[in-house]
Scaffold this motif. Structure first.
Motif, PDB file in Angstrom:
ATOM      1  N   ALA A   1      92.296 -40.289  27.928  1.00 65.13           N
ATOM      2  CA  ALA A   1      91.162 -39.624  27.251  1.00 65.13           C
ATOM      3  C   ALA A   1      90.783 -40.398  26.000  1.00 65.13           C
ATOM      4  O   ALA A   1      89.587 -40.578  25.695  1.00 65.13           O
ATOM      5  CB  ALA A   1      91.561 -38.191  26.894  1.00 65.13           C
ATOM      6  N   ILE A   2      91.791 -40.875  25.244  1.00 69.93           N
ATOM      7  CA  ILE A   2      91.517 -41.625  24.009  1.00 69.93           C
ATOM      8  C   ILE A   2      90.792 -42.940  24.328  1.00 69.93           C
ATOM      9  O   ILE A   2      89.800 -43.296  23.693  1.00 69.93           O
ATOM     10  CB  ILE A   2      92.843 -41.899  23.251  1.00 69.93           C
ATOM     11  CG1 ILE A   2      93.395 -40.570  22.708  1.00 69.93           C
ATOM     12  CG2 ILE A   2      92.633 -42.882  22.111  1.00 69.93           C
ATOM     13  CD1 ILE A   2      94.854 -40.630  22.323  1.00 69.93           C
ATOM     14  N   MET A   3      91.276 -43.644  25.375  1.00 70.56           N
ATOM     15  CA  MET A   3      90.648 -44.923  25.763  1.00 70.56           C
ATOM     16  C   MET A   3      89.191 -44.703  26.125  1.00 70.56           C
ATOM     17  O   MET A   3      88.297 -45.446  25.702  1.00 70.56           O
ATOM     18  CB  MET A   3      91.387 -45.515  26.968  1.00 70.56           C
ATOM     19  CG  MET A   3      92.555 -46.376  26.578  1.00 70.56           C
ATOM     20  SD  MET A   3      93.448 -46.900  28.024  1.00 70.56           S
ATOM     21  CE  MET A   3      92.384 -48.115  28.660  1.00 70.56           C
ATOM     22  N   LEU A   4      88.955 -43.621  26.909  1.00 73.46           N
ATOM     23  CA  LEU A   4      87.593 -43.311  27.346  1.00 73.46           C
ATOM     24  C   LEU A   4      86.694 -43.041  26.146  1.00 73.46           C
ATOM     25  O   LEU A   4      85.576 -43.569  26.033  1.00 73.46           O
ATOM     26  CB  LEU A   4      87.653 -42.070  28.256  1.00 73.46           C
ATOM     27  CG  LEU A   4      86.410 -41.814  29.077  1.00 73.46           C
ATOM     28  CD1 LEU A   4      86.399 -42.759  30.280  1.00 73.46           C
ATOM     29  CD2 LEU A   4      86.402 -40.364  29.587  1.00 73.46           C
ATOM     30  N   SER A   5      87.208 -42.209  25.189  1.00 75.69           N
ATOM     31  CA  SER A   5      86.406 -41.840  24.013  1.00 75.69           C
ATOM     32  C   SER A   5      86.103 -43.071  23.180  1.00 75.69           C
ATOM     33  O   SER A   5      84.959 -43.264  22.716  1.00 75.69           O
ATOM     34  CB  SER A   5      87.160 -40.837  23.132  1.00 75.69           C
ATOM     35  OG  SER A   5      87.662 -39.809  23.916  1.00 75.69           O
ATOM     36  N   ALA A   6      87.137 -43.924  22.951  1.00 75.04           N
ATOM     37  CA  ALA A   6      86.935 -45.112  22.127  1.00 75.04           C
ATOM     38  C   ALA A   6      85.968 -46.073  22.806  1.00 75.04           C
ATOM     39  O   ALA A   6      85.164 -46.743  22.178  1.00 75.04           O
ATOM     40  CB  ALA A   6      88.266 -45.800  21.861  1.00 75.04           C
ATOM     41  N   TRP A   7      86.037 -46.158  24.126  1.00 76.57           N
ATOM     42  CA  TRP A   7      85.182 -47.079  24.876  1.00 76.57           C
ATOM     43  C   TRP A   7      83.718 -46.668  24.768  1.00 76.57           C
ATOM     44  O   TRP A   7      82.851 -47.462  24.477  1.00 76.57           O
ATOM     45  CB  TRP A   7      85.640 -47.134  26.339  1.00 76.57           C
ATOM     46  CG  TRP A   7      84.763 -48.044  27.157  1.00 76.57           C
ATOM     47  CD1 TRP A   7      83.712 -47.687  27.937  1.00 76.57           C
ATOM     48  CD2 TRP A   7      84.839 -49.461  27.215  1.00 76.57           C
ATOM     49  NE1 TRP A   7      83.131 -48.772  28.493  1.00 76.57           N
ATOM     50  CE2 TRP A   7      83.808 -49.899  28.069  1.00 76.57           C
ATOM     51  CE3 TRP A   7      85.693 -50.400  26.640  1.00 76.57           C
ATOM     52  CZ2 TRP A   7      83.592 -51.228  28.365  1.00 76.57           C
ATOM     53  CZ3 TRP A   7      85.462 -51.725  26.940  1.00 76.57           C
ATOM     54  CH2 TRP A   7      84.428 -52.137  27.789  1.00 76.57           C
ATOM     55  N   PHE A   8      83.473 -45.340  24.979  1.00 80.15           N
ATOM     56  CA  PHE A   8      82.072 -44.898  24.963  1.00 80.15           C
ATOM     57  C   PHE A   8      81.540 -44.624  23.575  1.00 80.15           C
ATOM     58  O   PHE A   8      80.363 -44.837  23.300  1.00 80.15           O
ATOM     59  CB  PHE A   8      81.890 -43.647  25.857  1.00 80.15           C
ATOM     60  CG  PHE A   8      81.860 -44.009  27.309  1.00 80.15           C
ATOM     61  CD1 PHE A   8      80.757 -44.680  27.841  1.00 80.15           C
ATOM     62  CD2 PHE A   8      82.921 -43.726  28.148  1.00 80.15           C
ATOM     63  CE1 PHE A   8      80.733 -45.053  29.179  1.00 80.15           C
ATOM     64  CE2 PHE A   8      82.897 -44.093  29.484  1.00 80.15           C
ATOM     65  CZ  PHE A   8      81.810 -44.750  30.003  1.00 80.15           C
ATOM     66  N   GLY A   9      82.408 -44.122  22.682  1.00 83.24           N
ATOM     67  CA  GLY A   9      81.898 -43.699  21.369  1.00 83.24           C
ATOM     68  C   GLY A   9      82.245 -44.636  20.239  1.00 83.24           C
ATOM     69  O   GLY A   9      81.674 -44.537  19.166  1.00 83.24           O
ATOM     70  N   GLY A  10      83.218 -45.514  20.422  1.00 80.22           N
ATOM     71  CA  GLY A  10      83.610 -46.406  19.342  1.00 80.22           C
ATOM     72  C   GLY A  10      84.790 -45.856  18.565  1.00 80.22           C
ATOM     73  O   GLY A  10      85.505 -44.957  19.043  1.00 80.22           O
TER      74      GLY A  10
END
Ligand code: ADP
Length: 395
Positions: free
Chosen positions: A50-59
């Motif tokens: 979930a963290i990887m996904l959030s950082a990838w899409f949102g920065g």
């Protein structure tokens, strides 16, 4: 910015990024706590995902938010005592390791995302630059084509100018000479007829015949004077005398006739002596000689196959003379008529005047020089003229 895609608006992108962080952590929690799946023992991978996904899409911001929420959820739901934010002292290292790993994964994912972004931007910039370069290249190409056309037009104009100048000079000279000489000759013919009439009468009137004959002498003398005066045109005193550099003159003529030569695929080569002395002469008349010889050479090569080269040489002889030669690889001197070519009105060309070489020889001789022709081996002709450099300055 396009209005048709709200996701591209900067504010919407930020909100969307944080939304994804909330949603992905919530989904990870739901999955790990869903009884049929039984993933309570391995929630870490789900939260890291979930963290990887959030950082990838949102920065970075959404990545940090997801990290904080995941650490809280991990602590609250999976570390004893369960349902409490205060973990047992023995569980604290697990919490720290989870939080550090989450931070590491989040920042890595954000950094990768930003690198991908900058790469994309760089690629877009490059595409823009390539397009601009292509446009500039096309513009340059068009400009170079235009310049080529202009140069071609200039060459044609120069060739035409050279021809017109030659024809005009020769034409004017010939016309005025013919007109002036024609009058006394016509008068002489009339007087000769009168003389014959007085002599052939039954009782010849010798007195009248003598008067007619003396008028004939006068007319013929006048004709001779006109011819003499025309020749004087080229002689010292009447012509403009100045120091002339023949090498320079050759170069000027080449510039003028290069277009004409190029049009007929003729190469102009030079072999000019260095330190050639200047000669005293009439620049315009000497230019006329050189132009005549060069144009004759070009005309002689127009229709021949094989090598087409006009070679102009200058050199100094031992007896204080400069010699200039114009050699071509053309048709060669007319067979059995080579000795005729310097005669006025002799021509083998349909549009020829037959005056070029005879006038050129007069000009050279009026300058104290000589002009002659030779055959060229294996093909073509050479025309040479000499001019004296005696007591003239060097240049
Ligand atoms: P035009 O060029 O009008 O014929 P010119 O007096 O210049 O008059 O030349 C006379 C003739 O000499 C030419 O018609 C040609 O037959 C011959 N001639 C002149 N120059 C050359 C040359 N370079 N090669 C061969 N023949 C030449």
């Amino acid at each position: 910015m396009s209005m048709s895609n709200p996701l591209l608006w900067p504010k919407a992108r930020v909100i969307w990024g944080y939304g994804i962080a909330l949603l992905s952590v919530y989904t990870a929690l739901l999955i790990s706590r869903w009884p049929p799946v039984r993933l309570e023992t391995a929630p870490v991978s789900l939260f890291l995902g979930a963290i990887m996904l959030s950082a990838w899409f949102g920065g970075l911001g959404p990545g940090l938010l997801a990290t904080a929420l995941s650490s809280l959820a991990f602590d609250y739901y999976f570390l004893p005592p369960i349902y409490s934010l205060v973990a047992k002292p023995g569980e604290i290292p697990r919490l720290v390791i989870f939080t550090v790993s989450a931070l590491f994964v989040g920042s890595l994912s954000a950094a990768q995302r930003s690198a991908t972004e900058s790469l994309r931007r760089a690629r877009d910039d490059l595409r823009g630059t390539v397009k601009e370069l292509q446009k500039t290249n096309e513009a340059l190409h068009a400009e170079s084509l235009e310049r080529k056309h202009a140069e071609e037009a200039l060459r044609h104009a120069q060739g035409d100018l050279a021809r017109v100048s030659r024809i005009t000079t020769l034409g004017e000279l010939t016309a005025s000479l013919a007109h002036e000489v024609n009058q006394p000759i016509a008068a002489a013919v009339t007087n000769a007829n009168t003389c014959l009439r007085w002599l052939t009468r039954e009782h010849p009137d010798l007195e009248e015949a003598r008067e007619a004959a003396s008028r004939i002498v006068k007319d013929a003398t006048r004709a001779a004077e006109i011819v003499g005066r025309t020749r004087l045109l080229f002689k010292k005193g009447t012509a403009q005398r100045e120091l002339v550099s023949l090498n320079e003159m050759v170069r000027e003529m080449i510039v003028l006739l290069r277009g004409e030569a190029t049009r007929h695929k003729i190469l102009i080569a030079t072999d000019l002596a260095t330190g050639l002395p200047q000669v005293m002469g009439d620049r315009v008349l000497l230019q006329q000689v050189l132009m005549n010889l060069m144009l004759n050479g070009i005309e002689a090569m127009k229709d021949v196959d094989g090598k087409r080269e006009l070679l102009i040489k200058s050199q100094q002889t031992e007896n204080e003379e400069v010699i200039v030669s114009v050699s071509d690889t053309g048709v060669g001197l007319p067979a059995q008529q080579a000795d005729q070519i310097f005669k006025a009105f002799f021509t083998t060309k349909p549009q020829g005047t037959g005056m070029g070489l005879s006038i050129s020889r007069s000009i050279v001789e009026a300058h104290g020089g000589r002009l002659w022709a030779d055959g060229n081996s294996p093909r073509g002709a050479s025309f040479c003229f000499t001019l004296s450099t005696k007591s003239e300055e060097h240049g």
